[in-house]
Design a protein around this motif. Structure first.
Motif, mmCIF file in Angstrom:
data_model
loop_
_atom_site.group_PDB
_atom_site.id
_atom_site.type_symbol
_atom_site.label_atom_id
_atom_site.label_comp_id
_atom_site.label_asym_id
_atom_site.label_seq_id
_atom_site.Cartn_x
_atom_site.Cartn_y
_atom_site.Cartn_z
ATOM 1 N N PHE A 249 -11.992 -18.112 72.027
ATOM 2 C CA PHE A 249 -11.360 -17.224 72.823
ATOM 3 C C PHE A 249 -11.442 -15.842 72.302
ATOM 4 O O PHE A 249 -11.893 -15.633 71.119
ATOM 5 C CB PHE A 249 -9.618 -17.710 72.554
ATOM 6 N N HIS A 263 -0.956 -12.232 72.898
ATOM 7 C CA HIS A 263 -2.431 -12.188 73.160
ATOM 8 C C HIS A 263 -2.979 -10.835 73.067
ATOM 9 O O HIS A 263 -3.751 -10.429 74.022
ATOM 10 C CB HIS A 263 -2.708 -13.184 74.515
ATOM 11 N N ASP A 280 -5.348 -13.938 64.925
ATOM 12 C CA ASP A 280 -5.407 -15.339 65.574
ATOM 13 C C ASP A 280 -6.805 -15.364 66.213
ATOM 14 O O ASP A 280 -7.180 -14.954 67.210
ATOM 15 C CB ASP A 280 -4.351 -15.381 66.744
ATOM 16 N N ASP A 291 -8.748 -22.771 66.093
ATOM 17 C CA ASP A 291 -7.765 -22.003 66.571
ATOM 18 C C ASP A 291 -6.826 -21.671 65.333
ATOM 19 O O ASP A 291 -6.074 -22.548 65.100
ATOM 20 C CB ASP A 291 -7.153 -22.433 67.721
ATOM 21 N N HIS A 402 -0.765 -26.475 70.788
ATOM 22 C CA HIS A 402 -1.585 -27.096 71.674
ATOM 23 C C HIS A 402 -2.596 -27.998 71.401
ATOM 24 O O HIS A 402 -3.159 -27.702 70.056
ATOM 25 C CB HIS A 402 -2.146 -25.903 72.826
ATOM 26 N N HIS A 409 -7.572 -24.507 74.498
ATOM 27 C CA HIS A 409 -6.122 -25.282 74.891
ATOM 28 C C HIS A 409 -6.944 -26.604 75.582
ATOM 29 O O HIS A 409 -7.070 -26.568 76.701
ATOM 30 C CB HIS A 409 -5.373 -24.363 75.511
ATOM 31 N N GLU A 429 1.928 -23.761 65.705
ATOM 32 C CA GLU A 429 1.683 -22.282 65.432
ATOM 33 C C GLU A 429 3.275 -21.642 65.883
ATOM 34 O O GLU A 429 3.336 -20.889 66.841
ATOM 35 C CB GLU A 429 0.852 -21.629 66.364
ATOM 36 N N GLU A 471 -0.692 -20.313 62.146
ATOM 37 C CA GLU A 471 -1.055 -21.273 63.153
ATOM 38 C C GLU A 471 -2.175 -22.100 62.336
ATOM 39 O O GLU A 471 -3.137 -21.603 61.742
ATOM 40 C CB GLU A 471 -1.803 -20.898 64.241
HETATM 41 N N1 GLY Z 1 -5.108 -18.666 69.884
HETATM 42 C C1 GLY Z 1 -4.489 -18.243 71.245
HETATM 43 C C2 GLY Z 1 -3.395 -19.235 71.875
HETATM 44 O O1 GLY Z 1 -3.224 -20.285 71.336
HETATM 45 O O2 GLY Z 1 -2.835 -19.162 72.806
#
Ligand code: GLY
Ligand code: MN
Length: 523
Positions: A249, A263, A280, A291, A402, A409, A429, A471
């Protein structure tokens, strides 16, 4: 003329590439069987669309996750069609529709597997993509006549005004076979994807290892005067040189006020001493995503206030970890535990009035006129009490985590509302984000909120622009919960890693930085 002779001969003589599948062909076949078994009798066929070739062939291509999960086939413009066997026999016959070999096109795209290459590589029968529409048309007519449904996994449409290309195909099938009933196959595929196989967990572990390596490298670079994009570049360089496909991401490196934007990914600000920076980031490796977030003090040591916020976030994460470590745990219980820990910590710091305190967050829910003939009379709209929301949500406003997998995700059997079990892979996280203009921009102006703002205002100003997210990635196997992302995490460990990393890395690239600044000075 020479080119015409050369092209077919070069194609015919080209070596067949090794199997490009991420996991074994047998595992993909087992996934398709599992999907078929989950289809009710009323479903006669399943269509899973692969992702389209980008309009411009210099853009990178990423396969649709459902299609990838069921086939492992990495080329664009393909589709999987599974048709229930006739005559009461069990199971479905599967065919992969693929782009045919095309030497002229392959000058740009590189070699395609072609219809002839698919069976050996994937174990699937294959047909050219051009045959897909006629096959679907006759399939739709047969299903409509037989009263059976078509299950489809397709790229999401952008609303009724802008159907995705897959949505347009489905709409055309419905027009041609008006009795056809179409249902989504995505829920069934998501349930399968929510339990990872050993091969999938191995790829997730590898993606996480690469991401941890990048976090460690970044810890050696962060310092006052460094631009966020330098950290982003080092992280993504570390991903790629470790063999990762790409970031899973858009990389988030947010310093100072940017640490409080969840974000933020512009990644273009010079960090200053006395700030924190949220990193992140995640690599995609062998198709699978990691992640991991770490929050660093830019100057190498947390201030007492930063440390206090950091510790309460870390405590919340540890509380959630303890819950999911128990067999049969519900992820929602971990979320409750983390939220309660954050709320207690915020109350200690004076950022909220009490752990369970609320604020006026919106107008009262509309009450239907005379909703209950025996109930109290409806209050007049002006007198309705405002909707109440937890004050802790002003600072911790996102979910606890998530699933991770083919997508960053990803579906998971336990997240957010189920039981975490073997084959789960997910993040935990928690975060606390003290936005500088929280009281002015977020709190609706009511008498109650004005009193609240007066009470918490001093703490909000004191902790302003401190955003902390921690996280980590976890997997569950028969042996229990596994903490995968073992990057420095306790405040003291993060500080030590920054010291050690700076010594190892030497001074960051001051000359490059001066060059960037000199260009910008001229704008
Ligand atoms: N690492 C970005 C999120 O989990 O939304
Ligand atoms: Mn995440």
């Amino acid at each position: 003329q020479g080119a015409q002779r050369l092209a077919p001969r070069a194609v015919a003589g080209a070596p067949v590439p090794p199997s490009p599948l991420l996991v074994s062909a047998d595992e993909y076949a087992a996934r398709r069987r599992a999907l078929a078994e989950r289809m009710p009798d009323s479903v006669g066929a399943v269509v899973v669309f692969g992702a389209r070739e980008p309009e411009a062939d210099y853009l990178s291509f990423a396969q649709s996750p459902d299609f990838n999960y069921l086939t492992g086939f990495g080329e664009p413009d393909a589709a999987l069609v599974m048709v229930r066997r006739a005559g009461g026999a069990d199971g479905f016959d599967a065919v992969l529709f693929v782009q045919p070999r095309d030497p002229a096109r392959e000058v740009w795209t590189g070699r395609r597997m072609g219809v002839a290459g698919v069976p050996a590589a994937t174990g699937l029968a294959a047909r050219p993509a051009g045959a897909l529409r006629p096959v679907l048309d006759s399939l739709a007519a047969a299903l409509a006549a037989g009263g059976r449904m078509l299950a489809v996994s397709a790229a999401a449409s952008q609303g009724p005004e802008a159907l995705s290309p897959d949505g347009q195909v489905v709409a055309a099938l419905r027009r041609a076979a008006p009795g056809l009933r179409v249902v989504s196959a995505s829920g069934a595929v998501a349930r399968l994807r929510g339990t990872k196989s050993a091969a999938e967990l191995a790829r997730i572990r590898r993606a996480v290892d690469v991401t941890v390596r990048a976090q460690r490298a970044a810890m050696g670079l962060v310092a006052p005067g460094v631009n966020e994009f330098e950290v982003q570049a080092l992280i993504e360089y570390t991903f790629r040189r470790s063999g990762a496909d790409r970031p899973s991401f858009a990389t988030i490196v947010g310093s100072g006020p940017n640490s409080t934007t969840l974000h933020y990914n512009a990644d273009d600000r010079v960090m200053r001493a006395g700030e924190v920076v949220v990193m992140d980031v995640g690599a995609s490796y062998g198709g699978y995503a990691a992640d991991v977030t770490r929050t660093l003090p830019v100057s190498g040591r947390f201030t007492a206030d930063q440390r206090a916020v950091y510790q309460l976030v870390r405590d919340a994460q540890a509380a959630a970890e303890r819950v999911v470590a128990a067999p049969g745990a519900r992820y929602a219980a971990a979320s409750d535990s983390a939220r309660a820990t954050v709320a207690r910590g915020l109350a200690r710091l004076g950022l909220i009035e009490a752990p369970d305190a609320t604020y006026d967050c919106g107008p009262a829910p509309a009450v239907a006129p005379n909703a209950s003939p025996n109930g109290p009379p409806n209050a007049s709209p002006g007198a309705a009490p405002a909707r109440q929301c937890p004050q802790a949500g002003l600072y911790f406003m996102h979910g606890l985590g998530h699933g991770i997998g083919l997508e960053v995700h990803d579906p998971d059997q336990g997240v957010p509302g189920g039981v975490v079990g073997p084959g789960s892979a997910f993040t935990i996280e928690p975060g606390v984000y003290v936005r500088e203009r929280l009281l002015e921009d977020v709190l609706p102006d009511t008498p109650r909120n004005r009193r609240l703002a007066a009470r918490i205002g001093p703490a909000v100003r004191r902790y302003a622009n401190i955003g902390v997210r921690i996280e980590d990635d976890y997997a569950v196997t028969a042996a229990g919960l596994e903490w995968l992302s073992r990057a420095p995490r306790e405040a003291a460990e993060v500080e030590a890693a920054m010291r050690a990393g700076r010594l190892a890395a030497g001074r960051p690239a001051a000359r490059d930085r001066a060059l960037v600044e000199s260009y910008r000075a001229g704008w």
